[in-house]
Write a protein that holds these residues in place. Sequence first.
Motif, PDB file in Angstrom:
ATOM      1  N   UNK A  46      96.282  31.448  68.253  1.00  0.00           N
ATOM      2  CA  UNK A  46      97.747  31.758  68.370  1.00  0.00           C
ATOM      3  C   UNK A  46      98.269  33.141  67.584  1.00  0.00           C
ATOM      4  N   UNK A  47      97.651  33.281  66.574  1.00  0.00           N
ATOM      5  CA  UNK A  47      97.891  34.539  65.572  1.00  0.00           C
ATOM      6  C   UNK A  47      97.387  35.699  66.561  1.00  0.00           C
ATOM      7  N   UNK A  48      96.053  35.604  67.172  1.00  0.00           N
ATOM      8  CA  UNK A  48      95.571  36.709  67.576  1.00  0.00           C
ATOM      9  C   UNK A  48      96.310  36.989  68.968  1.00  0.00           C
ATOM     10  N   UNK A  49      96.606  36.082  69.849  1.00  0.00           N
ATOM     11  CA  UNK A  49      97.667  36.177  70.791  1.00  0.00           C
ATOM     12  C   UNK A  49      98.928  36.937  70.556  1.00  0.00           C
ATOM     13  N   UNK A  50      99.487  36.402  69.439  1.00  0.00           N
ATOM     14  CA  UNK A  50     100.874  37.029  69.140  1.00  0.00           C
ATOM     15  C   UNK A  50     100.594  37.957  68.074  1.00  0.00           C
ATOM     16  N   UNK A  51      99.591  38.655  68.153  1.00  0.00           N
ATOM     17  CA  UNK A  51      99.273  39.894  67.055  1.00  0.00           C
ATOM     18  C   UNK A  51     100.386  41.030  67.004  1.00  0.00           C
ATOM     19  N   UNK A  52     100.957  41.448  68.089  1.00  0.00           N
ATOM     20  CA  UNK A  52     101.955  42.401  68.275  1.00  0.00           C
ATOM     21  C   UNK A  52     103.247  41.935  67.674  1.00  0.00           C
ATOM     22  N   UNK A  53     103.420  40.745  67.608  1.00  0.00           N
ATOM     23  CA  UNK A  53     104.827  40.169  67.105  1.00  0.00           C
ATOM     24  C   UNK A  53     104.632  39.759  65.583  1.00  0.00           C
ATOM     25  N   UNK A  88      91.167  39.549  65.375  1.00  0.00           N
ATOM     26  CA  UNK A  88      91.127  38.368  65.970  1.00  0.00           C
ATOM     27  C   UNK A  88      90.775  38.394  67.437  1.00  0.00           C
ATOM     28  N   UNK A  89      91.244  39.463  68.063  1.00  0.00           N
ATOM     29  CA  UNK A  89      91.322  39.376  69.491  1.00  0.00           C
ATOM     30  C   UNK A  89      89.837  39.690  70.040  1.00  0.00           C
ATOM     31  N   UNK A  90      89.102  40.636  69.467  1.00  0.00           N
ATOM     32  CA  UNK A  90      87.744  40.824  69.892  1.00  0.00           C
ATOM     33  C   UNK A  90      86.743  39.682  69.309  1.00  0.00           C
ATOM     34  N   UNK A  91      87.210  39.481  68.109  1.00  0.00           N
ATOM     35  CA  UNK A  91      86.121  38.757  67.352  1.00  0.00           C
ATOM     36  C   UNK A  91      86.248  36.867  67.699  1.00  0.00           C
ATOM     37  N   UNK A  92      87.340  36.610  68.394  1.00  0.00           N
ATOM     38  CA  UNK A  92      87.676  35.375  68.738  1.00  0.00           C
ATOM     39  C   UNK A  92      87.913  35.072  70.028  1.00  0.00           C
ATOM     40  N   UNK A  93      88.829  35.802  70.473  1.00  0.00           N
ATOM     41  CA  UNK A  93      89.394  35.730  72.092  1.00  0.00           C
ATOM     42  C   UNK A  93      88.560  36.135  72.832  1.00  0.00           C
ATOM     43  N   UNK A  94      88.208  37.572  72.893  1.00  0.00           N
ATOM     44  CA  UNK A  94      87.250  37.813  73.730  1.00  0.00           C
ATOM     45  C   UNK A  94      86.042  37.238  73.818  1.00  0.00           C
ATOM     46  N   UNK A  95      85.541  36.893  72.714  1.00  0.00           N
ATOM     47  CA  UNK A  95      84.367  36.031  72.638  1.00  0.00           C
ATOM     48  C   UNK A  95      84.562  34.749  73.355  1.00  0.00           C
ATOM     49  N   UNK A  96      85.684  33.895  73.107  1.00  0.00           N
ATOM     50  CA  UNK A  96      86.085  32.736  73.950  1.00  0.00           C
ATOM     51  C   UNK A  96      85.962  33.199  75.469  1.00  0.00           C
TER      52      UNK A  96
END
Length: 297
Positions: A25-32, A73-81
């Motif tokens: 959730x933190x990765x998805x809301x990173x810009x905020x 978080x985005x490349x390390x967690x979300x894109x890996x997902x």
Amino acid sequence: MRLLHRLLQDRLAALSLIVVAATMLIGLAAPLIAPHPPNLVNMELRFAGASWSYWLGNDHLGRCVLSRLIYGIRPSVLWVLVALLASAGLGACVGFLSGYYRGRLDVWLMRLCDVMLSFPGYVMTLAIVGILGAGMTNILAAFVLMKWAWFARVTRTAVMQVADADYVKFAKLTGASGLRIMTRYIAPVATPDLAVIASSTYGSMILQISGLSFLGLGIQAPHAEWGMMMNEARSVMFTRPELMLVPGVAVILLVSAVNFLSDSLQKALDPKLMRAMRSAESGLGKWLRGRVRKEAA
């Protein structure tokens, strides 16, 4: 809902689930959430310590470490997902086709899986990235190419255990199509095994992308990624160790949470295993209580 209830009954599983979900959730809301742009350079704040404006300090270019950690978080967690889901989807399709139809199709597909599984996964990932070049797209492509065979094998085994069941044979006699049989009768049985393998593979993929980025073969500057943050902090690892420790601890905590969640997921999806563990715990408790009574006497 039953699966979620079983997971929440285990405190460690519940904590792991909270850590993984909160990280995503933190990765998805990173810009905020991020207090500063992750690539904003300010040489006046080069290697500045923690402050109210920069909670984790600044790196060698004066960039906000906390913001880069959040965006990492985005490349390390979300894109890996995303790569994991693509690998699992491709492997599941191959496993269903191979386990259900069998024959020559099964032979050819499994020989292809044997070829893919005969190479060490990490070494082949390095080779593919070395051939295609560094970058997020090439790393994700390497993950998909190297991971699908594991999912295909697991899915094929699960499908073959169910394909000859009486209710599947009855469905064939009623004229149900192969696609309907696989999606309605076989998929619910094969999904738990696939979910367990996927959850355990997820942690290893996070470690791999962080390792590749640390070696300079992964995410390229100026994009934020945990492994690359550790690589950039190598030159000051003794004078400013927190710059390397922060992303390193983030990787360790997340991978540990994923692994704990994978173990709990396996127990939750296998009622027999859960009953056996409860029986073993009950037997151990009885033995300990008896031992205490004997010593007291």
